[in-house]
Scaffold this motif. Structure first.
Motif, PDB file in Angstrom:
ATOM      1  N   ASP A 163     -48.574 -44.407   2.266  1.00 52.32           N
ATOM      2  CA  ASP A 163     -48.358 -43.147   2.970  1.00 52.32           C
ATOM      3  C   ASP A 163     -49.300 -42.968   4.155  1.00 52.32           C
ATOM      4  N   ARG A 189     -52.192 -39.442  -3.201  1.00 53.32           N
ATOM      5  CA  ARG A 189     -51.195 -38.381  -3.176  1.00 53.32           C
ATOM      6  C   ARG A 189     -50.801 -38.077  -4.628  1.00 53.32           C
ATOM      7  N   GLY A 219     -45.164 -36.306  -7.907  1.00 52.59           N
ATOM      8  CA  GLY A 219     -44.419 -35.108  -8.281  1.00 52.59           C
ATOM      9  C   GLY A 219     -43.433 -35.338  -9.409  1.00 52.59           C
ATOM     10  N   SER A 222     -39.505 -31.546   2.050  1.00 54.44           N
ATOM     11  CA  SER A 222     -40.225 -31.172   0.834  1.00 54.44           C
ATOM     12  C   SER A 222     -40.726 -32.415   0.107  1.00 54.44           C
ATOM     13  N   LYS A 223     -41.597 -32.203  -0.854  1.00 60.01           N
ATOM     14  CA  LYS A 223     -42.069 -33.300  -1.696  1.00 60.01           C
ATOM     15  C   LYS A 223     -40.895 -33.920  -2.445  1.00 60.01           C
ATOM     16  N   PRO A 235     -45.060 -38.308   4.570  1.00 58.90           N
ATOM     17  CA  PRO A 235     -44.556 -37.151   3.824  1.00 58.90           C
ATOM     18  C   PRO A 235     -44.212 -35.966   4.706  1.00 58.90           C
ATOM     19  N   TYR A 284     -38.965 -36.390  -0.141  1.00 58.79           N
ATOM     20  CA  TYR A 284     -39.501 -37.748   0.058  1.00 58.79           C
ATOM     21  C   TYR A 284     -39.557 -38.519  -1.250  1.00 58.79           C
ATOM     22  N   GLU A 285     -39.748 -37.831  -2.377  1.00 61.94           N
ATOM     23  CA  GLU A 285     -39.731 -38.560  -3.649  1.00 61.94           C
ATOM     24  C   GLU A 285     -38.338 -39.085  -3.962  1.00 61.94           C
TER      25      GLU A 285
END
Length: 189
Positions: free
Chosen positions: A36, A90, A93, A63-64, A58, A67-68
């Motif tokens: 990242d 990081r 999540g 939002s998280k 990111p 990207y996840e």
């Protein structure tokens, strides 16, 4: 020996990534490095070993979760079965945790639960404790709170500088992490 396909997530110099890549008889094939941080030295190491790099920003995602979801897509495309965090700065999540439940492992430079989070070596050094160490643990929703797999102590000597302590901790990390990975994967194959 069948090798398990894994991804290593890293944000920095990649010394633990290198230890994994150079470990003898490790039943793992690192098929992807996830990073990242543009310009992180670990990407140079990945190139030396011929490991593809997925560099992501990111901030480029809404939002998280967004990207996840992209990470999960790329990990599945590469056939990744396990994720090993090696200096990945990081918090993982719920999307990634759910997709790889029980198969995300981290290494942390302290004897957890002591000194979680960033700069654990500096925290231990500043606290004046006489022992710190290294912990390998499963990831959960918290910061360095997942179930502990293995730990090894490292003494802090009166003459130590923080750099001297960091060097000794890294020596332990570079031995402990591949050994734990070997044990975990030999149990599941």
């Amino acid at each position: 020996m069948k090798k398990t396909k894994a991804a290593v997530f890293a944000s920095g110099t990649g010394s633990n990534f290198q230890a994994i890549m150079e470990a003898d008889n490790l039943p793992v094939e690192v098929v992807l490095l996830v990073c990242d941080k543009a310009g992180a030295k670990v990407m140079e190491k990945a190139a030396q070993y011929g490991v593809p790099v997925l560099l992501f920003d990111p901030k480029a995602y809404a939002s998280k979760s967004a990207y996840e979801q992209k990470l999960i897509e790329e990990l599945e495309k590469a056939g990744v079965e396990w994720i090993f965090l090696a200096g990945y700065m990081r918090i993982v999540g719920p999307d990634l945790l759910g997709a790889f439940e029980g198969r995300i492992v981290n290494i942390h430079p302290s004897l957890l639960p002591a000194f979680p989070g960033k700069d654990a070596i500096g925290q231990a050094y500043q606290a004046g404790v006489d022992t710190t160490g290294v912990t390998v643990h499963y990831i959960d929703e918290g910061i360095d709170t997942g179930p502990i797999i293995a730990q090894e102590s490292v003494g802090i000597h009166p003459e130590d500088t923080e750099d001297m302590l960091k060097e000794r901790i890294q020596q332990v990390e570079h031995n402990l992490y591949p050994n734990v990975i070997r044990q975990l994967l030999n149990q599941t194959t």
